[in-house]
Design an enzyme around this catalytic site. Structure first.
Site, PDB file in Angstrom:
ATOM      1  N   HIS A  15      55.765  18.247  46.148  1.00  0.00           N
ATOM      2  CA  HIS A  15      56.293  18.357  47.508  1.00  0.00           C
ATOM      3  C   HIS A  15      57.734  18.842  47.427  1.00  0.00           C
ATOM      4  O   HIS A  15      58.587  18.156  46.872  1.00  0.00           O
ATOM      5  CB  HIS A  15      56.253  16.996  48.211  1.00  0.00           C
ATOM      6  N   PHE A  16      57.990  20.024  47.978  1.00  0.00           N
ATOM      7  CA  PHE A  16      59.355  20.541  48.008  1.00  0.00           C
ATOM      8  C   PHE A  16      60.118  20.080  49.252  1.00  0.00           C
ATOM      9  O   PHE A  16      61.337  20.134  49.280  1.00  0.00           O
ATOM     10  CB  PHE A  16      59.350  22.073  47.988  1.00  0.00           C
ATOM     11  N   ARG A  17      59.385  19.666  50.306  1.00  0.00           N
ATOM     12  CA  ARG A  17      59.984  19.416  51.614  1.00  0.00           C
ATOM     13  C   ARG A  17      60.508  20.743  52.189  1.00  0.00           C
ATOM     14  O   ARG A  17      59.993  21.796  51.875  1.00  0.00           O
ATOM     15  CB  ARG A  17      61.070  18.337  51.558  1.00  0.00           C
ATOM     16  N   HIS A 173      46.135  13.549  42.118  1.00  0.00           N
ATOM     17  CA  HIS A 173      46.835  12.302  41.773  1.00  0.00           C
ATOM     18  C   HIS A 173      45.879  11.101  41.678  1.00  0.00           C
ATOM     19  O   HIS A 173      46.020  10.120  42.386  1.00  0.00           O
ATOM     20  CB  HIS A 173      48.003  12.021  42.722  1.00  0.00           C
ATOM     21  N   ASP A 246      53.165  15.303  41.643  1.00  0.00           N
ATOM     22  CA  ASP A 246      53.293  14.723  42.982  1.00  0.00           C
ATOM     23  C   ASP A 246      54.748  14.342  43.245  1.00  0.00           C
ATOM     24  O   ASP A 246      55.022  13.379  43.957  1.00  0.00           O
ATOM     25  CB  ASP A 246      52.363  13.516  43.168  1.00  0.00           C
ATOM     26  N   ALA A 262      56.858   6.513  50.944  1.00  0.00           N
ATOM     27  CA  ALA A 262      56.105   6.625  49.695  1.00  0.00           C
ATOM     28  C   ALA A 262      56.435   7.933  48.997  1.00  0.00           C
ATOM     29  O   ALA A 262      56.446   8.989  49.618  1.00  0.00           O
ATOM     30  CB  ALA A 262      54.610   6.552  49.988  1.00  0.00           C
TER      31      ALA A 262
END
EC number: 3.5.2.3
Length: 345
Positions: A15-17, A173, A246, A262
């Site tokens: 996840h890079f955001r 994951h 992840d 999370a």
């Protein structure tokens, strides 16, 4: 062994955001990984080809000067996704579509509520050569959080895999023996990613001696028997398992709160932590397959040709990193000592 050289690895789940956060996350991953599968769970989620193209441009703009890092883009499946969306996304270079059950993870409220309704979309994905990436948890409130992965396999994943034998499926994951066993026994079109935290930790590391918010992720850490099953799975060298960190950043105040977010932000230490796991297992010879070969082989992409070298040398993960907006983020394994380090020129 005190030194190991690997083909340059890829990260098959992170996840890079978005926004300012990209100035931190993209360089952190581009430091060691040549490619990464980028999750689409932004607000609003990345659901079509136009949004993918725009998001990819923002990621590329955040690469360090001279970097050849390549983001591999995904779209977010909803109950409104159509076959035309799949065709358009494929034409825009999207390699996979992500299935989130609604409410399963950060920003997944727009996700899938009626899974059977997506079967025509899965059929289109198989036809057009797009992979299905699955967050495998049921989300009904009465089902115990520690049982949600096993229940998803039984209720949904087994049916999807049986119904679409030509659809490549990545069970992302994975956290349980149930998942490792399912993937190992499934046909060649099913594989899984495994995170560093699920290999290194179990739920005691989350809850014993106080709540450890920086070890909190979804799917949640499980009991040690499941952790050991995952470690055993990667130690086999099976091509069905490959690296997916992840890595999921949240600002420190959003983790250390009454309702903490999370996600473990592992990009700065992930490869080194995987090396530590494989070393502990006496399976360093299996690390290159897991990190650099099995993923591209499953995705039908070429392996990287450059290399990275790790040396057995202790270093300490920083206690925090300051984001471009001035707020701190606490990386995974903050303040902890790691036995392997990337060799720099």
């Amino acid at each position: 062994m005190t030194q190991i050289t690997l083909l340059t690895p890829d990260d098959w789940h992170l996840h890079f955001r978005d926004g300012d956060m990209l100035q931190e996350t993209v360089p952190a991953t581009a430091r060691l990984f040549q490619r990464a599968i980028v999750m689409p769970n932004l607000l609003p989620p990345v659901t079509d080809a136009k949004m993918v193209t725009e998001y990819r441009e923002r990621i590329l703009a955040a690469r360090p000067a001279g970097s050849t890092f390549e983001p591999l883009m995904t779209i977010f499946l909803t109950n409104n996704t159509t076959e035309q969306d799949i065709i358009d996304a494929k034409a825009a270079g999207v390699v996979a579509a992500k299935l989130y059950p609604a409410g399963a993870t950060t920003n997944s409220d727009a996700a899938v509520k009626a899974l059977d309704a997506l079967f025509p979309v899965f059929e289109a994905m198989a036809k057009h050569g797009m992979l299905l990436l699955v967050h495998g948890e049921v989300t009904e409130s009465h089902i115990d959080i520690f049982d949600r992965e096993a229940m998803f396999i039984e209720r949904y994943l087994a049916r999807i895999v049986a119904a679409f034998p030509t659809l490549k499926v990545v069970f992302e994951h994975i956290t349980t023996k149930d998942a490792a066993d399912f993937v190992m026994s499934a046909a060649d079109n099913v594989a899984a990613t495994i995170t560093p935290q699920h290999l290194l930790l179990n739920r005691n590391d989350l809850l014993v001696g106080g709540v450890r918010p920086h070890n909190f992720c979804l799917p949640v850490l499980k009991r040690s028997t499941h952790q050991e099953a995952l470690r055993a799975a990667v130690a086999t060298g099976s091509s069905k398992f490959f690296l997916g960190t992840d890595s999921a950043p949240h600002e420190k105040h959003r983790k250390e709160s009454a309702c903490g977010c999370a996600g473990c932000y592992s990009a700065w230490s992930a490869l080194e932590l995987y090396a530590q796991v494989f070393d502990d297992l006496g399976a360093l010879d299996k690390l290159e397959g897991f990190a650099s070969k099995h993923g591209p082989d499953f995705y039908g992409l070429p392996r990287n040709t450059s290399t990275v070298t790790l040396v057995k040398e202790k270093w300490t993960v920083p206690s925090e990193i300051i984001l471009p907006n001035g707020n701190p983020i606490v990386p995974f394994f903050a303040g902890e000592e790691i036995n392997w380090k990337v060799k720099t020129a």
